[in-house]
Design an enzyme around this catalytic site. Structure first.
Site, PDB file in Angstrom:
ATOM      1  N   SER A 210      17.869 -26.819 -34.192  1.00 56.70           N
ATOM      2  CA  SER A 210      17.478 -27.603 -33.025  1.00 56.70           C
ATOM      3  C   SER A 210      18.629 -28.438 -32.486  1.00 56.70           C
ATOM      4  O   SER A 210      19.603 -28.720 -33.192  1.00 56.70           O
ATOM      5  CB  SER A 210      16.345 -28.552 -33.413  1.00 56.70           C
ATOM      6  OG  SER A 210      16.846 -29.544 -34.295  1.00 56.70           O
ATOM      7  N   GLY A 214      21.301 -30.374 -34.839  1.00 64.48           N
ATOM      8  CA  GLY A 214      22.697 -29.971 -34.683  1.00 64.48           C
ATOM      9  C   GLY A 214      23.571 -31.112 -34.211  1.00 64.48           C
ATOM     10  O   GLY A 214      24.668 -31.335 -34.724  1.00 64.48           O
ATOM     11  N   GLU A 233      25.028 -24.103 -33.403  1.00 69.64           N
ATOM     12  CA  GLU A 233      24.375 -23.263 -32.391  1.00 69.64           C
ATOM     13  C   GLU A 233      22.976 -23.818 -32.256  1.00 69.64           C
ATOM     14  O   GLU A 233      22.203 -23.816 -33.221  1.00 69.64           O
ATOM     15  CB  GLU A 233      24.397 -21.802 -32.865  1.00 69.64           C
ATOM     16  CG  GLU A 233      23.938 -20.812 -31.823  1.00 69.64           C
ATOM     17  CD  GLU A 233      22.496 -20.412 -32.009  1.00 69.64           C
ATOM     18  OE1 GLU A 233      21.627 -21.105 -31.435  1.00 69.64           O
ATOM     19  OE2 GLU A 233      22.236 -19.432 -32.728  1.00 69.64           O
ATOM     20  N   CYS A 270      16.124 -18.346 -30.535  1.00 71.80           N
ATOM     21  CA  CYS A 270      16.961 -19.252 -29.728  1.00 71.80           C
ATOM     22  C   CYS A 270      17.330 -18.591 -28.410  1.00 71.80           C
ATOM     23  O   CYS A 270      17.818 -19.250 -27.502  1.00 71.80           O
ATOM     24  CB  CYS A 270      18.201 -19.701 -30.482  1.00 71.80           C
ATOM     25  SG  CYS A 270      19.134 -18.343 -31.175  1.00 71.80           S
TER      26      CYS A 270
END
Lengths: 491, 491
Positions: A210, A214, A233, A270
């Site tokens: 998330s 991150g 990422e 994602c």
């Protein structure tokens, strides 16, 4: 901290893990390409051999269907082997040799040779949504090992037993393939992860998950007395744009492709298309195609109750937004959740971008009607950092080139007449993008170029052959592609 | 904010500069390699043509000698032209093409093509110590332009008139070579620099200077809502190690080479050897050779009174340290400062590493006697992030290989039987290193690879030729080296 422990490990065990990783670092740095490739292939073989044990374990903990998990495990072992090939091919080392040149305009040029060496121990934060491909032995681990870096994986709590069992298999396979002790370890618990990212023995970090998670870890990595590269990422909305002609020519097909993509893996990708822009005049047709199909979708479980709760919370704020119409309300049964479909206009979206343009991780997407192609381009320009952007169009249609022109500075991967879910592991893959898609726009976390994240170049000036890494020796004993006096030389 | 203004610019002018840079960004992104190369060569020609005007201006503001400044200007124009060649050769774009493969193990592989595009406007913080090569039109500017990024330079206050005049020449040359307005601008003042690094229109930063300055700006860049890559090349101690045999065979020659290196440019090089490790038994001989020679060195002015004050402060804390013997005390006259030479032991150095192993920017260096090769290796292992490390040794001497083994994970460039000052601009140069040498261990700020800092990869999936960047089209119209299905293809 061992791979069989079920409770968060005490601080002393983290100490041992980090000490061992540091110790392994020096040994791995001198490993020959064939040895490193052997480690990667050994891990791939071990995981493949344990398919019948691992897949049911993953099913139980993730709720993902068997077929998907089998495919994901194939992807994971393929990825490990592909990185083995990368290591042996050797381009990633960027070996560059300049011969001495007394007439060089900046003064006599010495013999200079540059090669990339491993950064050192890498801390990998596993993701929840790909219990194989982005977890313990996933892409970050494979690319860090390919670079010659020891790996410490912080397990995702969503699949603890699978994480431990995978780690056992990896550890054993690495030992059998001759890796130094400390090449790989699993740690558990948020506090261990935080402590490790702040520890001087860790030289780089990688994360998939998330935005909030991150960013918090990136901030920790940057706050160190010695900041380290931290490759997170994170989330992405992955807008998809249907041009007027495409809507007219194949609206129904596009609508169904979109539905399959946004509900794939219960929307927990994602790369899920979170927004579909369609011409206002075609919106009703899209809605009419989609609504009955969305309603027919079966319920499926989300990865964890934590993820479901987060989904429900962000879904509710979308649903309750005054600019949003609810076309299909997703339900909740014993089998899990069913998808939601929402709708708005580009005008409203731009006016409420803060609330409507964020990622909502789960089975929901927002149809957005745009009035004309100017507004379409304006909406495209409102994005800043996306993993992907998709165009459903017709070749030679006027708006297509402008749309790509706007999107290419805003996303890492541009998809034409396809869907963003499904990330191929290949040489040309870019899985990344400007912030907030990632914290490192110059890198990718999927594909062979992912290895570059964990390498640092070192130059040797006038150095004797005995101290040069093999990649730089006169006779090119590794047989790798090199650049000599500015010109590419294949092996 | 224009290049002729002498006071810090008001905020509205910064707004204009940043708006123009953003506007130029899109146009430069589509520039053909020949056009970009033309910009670089145009700037080189303009600066070269103004040599007789620029050199005296630089002399007056920096106090550096004419010969050095002429050489530095040659380096600067050569560097611009070399980046022009890099742009046309095209390897830096990393063009990679995967053809569709239905049997790809992770599922049918689409047509995927990856290329690097410019990041967007780059903010460059000029350095004081190289008024040409690391300032307005220096390496950071050249490599950012080569990447296709607009450049905003924050002038160094040490040479304001030279900065403005250089900026005028650059701006005119770029305009004449066809660059879009906004491709280049100069800003002045600490507050403008801080505001720019925090501004969303700036997509990357580059800095050469002190640790405190670089770290503060790195922290700002990381604190943004959308953090950006910030490449700070900061201080370095650049340890040099003399092996026992080298000391015996050519101690005198080494001592003189060392003296020349640490006093070059009045010690104001980021690659100045700040420490020379010599065998304890040879220490007296080194001192006897060095002391009279150091005393004979002429006084020379430092770059600015601010730099001289900072030097004096850190010098005093070294001189007054109980573990340090002062061999030659540098003086101060109207002509400037004379060099200082200090001495200690490896044991003391390791015991007081915090105080003794930091950079002291100016004409001073510390001789360090070591008792045996074990202690030499222990001392080498105490460094963590250096731009360079130097070994003066004898081939086949036992300790050499171990020493390189320790140093290669701690420095960006390893020098054998030479000195670290003098950084060649070439393909294989690495000017960087682990923190605190830089904030970006995976990159270099000198040499052709410096362009990579300002590029981000983008993949195109199944995209029609019309929307592909030329670098990725079927017929390779740019004639650049590409990787096709994993294999390098020369043009």
């Amino acid at each position: 901290m061992t791979s069989t422990r079920s409770t968060p490990a005490p601080a002393e065990e983290l100490e041992t893990v980090l000490d061992n990783a540091r110790a392994a670092s020096g040994e791995l740095e001198s490993a020959r390409p064939g040895e490193l490739a052997g480690l990667l292939r050994g891990v791939a073989d071990a995981l493949e051999g344990a398919t019948e044990e691992l897949v049911p374990l993953a099913q139980r903990e993730s709720g993902l269907p068997e077929g998907r998990l089998r495919g994901e495990l194939v992807r994971t072992t393929f990825q490990l082997r592909l990185f083995g090939d990368v290591v042996e091919e050797g381009s990633h080392l960027g070996a560059t040799l300049d011969s001495p040149a007394s007439d060089w305009p900046t003064g006599a040029r010495p013999d200079m040779r540059r090669v990339s060496l491993p950064l050192g121990p890498v801390l990998v934060f596993a993701a929840s949504n790909f219990p194989f491909a982005f977890s313990v032995a996933g892409g970050d681990t494979a690319s860090a090992l390919a670079a010659g870096c020891p790996v410490v994986v912080k397990a995702h709590p969503g699949h603890p037993e699978l994480s431990r069992r995978t780690a056992e298999l990896v550890t054993t396979a690495l030992r059998e393939a001759g890796a130094p002790e400390g090449t790989f370890a699993l740690i558990e618990g948020t506090e261990s992860g935080r402590a490790a990212v702040l520890d001087g023995r860790i030289k780089a970090g990688a994360f998939t998950g998330s935005n909030s998670g991150g960013r918090a870890l990136f901030d920790l990595a940057c706050s160190r007395a010695d900041p380290i590269p931290f490759y997170a990422e994170m989330g992405s909305v992955n807008p998809a744009f249907v041009t007027p002609e495409a809507a007219e020519q194949r609206g129904g097909e596009i609508a169904r492709g979109y539905l399959d993509s946004y509900t794939l893996g219960v929307g927990q990708f994602c790369t899920k298309p979170g927004l579909l822009f369609v011409p206002q005049q075609a919106l009703r047709e899209f809605e009419e195609t989609l609504v009955p199909e969305v309603r027919q979708r079966n319920a499926a479980p989300m990865l964890s109750s934590g993820i479901e709760n987060a989904f429900r919370e962000s879904l509710n704020s979308l649903r309750e937004h005054s600019a949003v119409r609810e076309l299909v309300t997703g339900g909740r049964s014993e089998e899990g959740v069913t998808p939601t479909l929402l709708s708005t206009t580009a005008e409203e979206l731009l006016a409420h971008s803060e609330e409507l343009m964020g990622e909502c991780f789960g089975p929901v997407s927002l149809l957005v009607g745009y009035s004309d192609t100017d507004q379409l381009l304006e909406a495209a320009a409102a994005f800043s950092g996306e993993l992907t952007a998709t165009v459903q169009g017709v070749e030679d249609e006027d708006v297509v080139e402008s749309l790509f022109g706007v999107l290419r500075s805003r996303a890492g991967r541009l998809v034409w007449n396809g869907w963003p879910t499904g990330v191929s592991v290949s040489y040309a893959m870019q899985h990344g993008g400007p912030y907030p898609a990632t914290t490192a726009p110059t890198h990718t976390s999927v594909g062979t170029a992912a290895v570059e994240r964990f390498l640092r170049p070192v130059s040797f000036q006038n150095a004797p052959g005995a101290v040069l890494p093999e990649a730089l020796r006169d006779d090119n004993p590794l047989g790798i592609p090199r650049r000599v006096d500015g010109k590419p030389h294949s092996a």
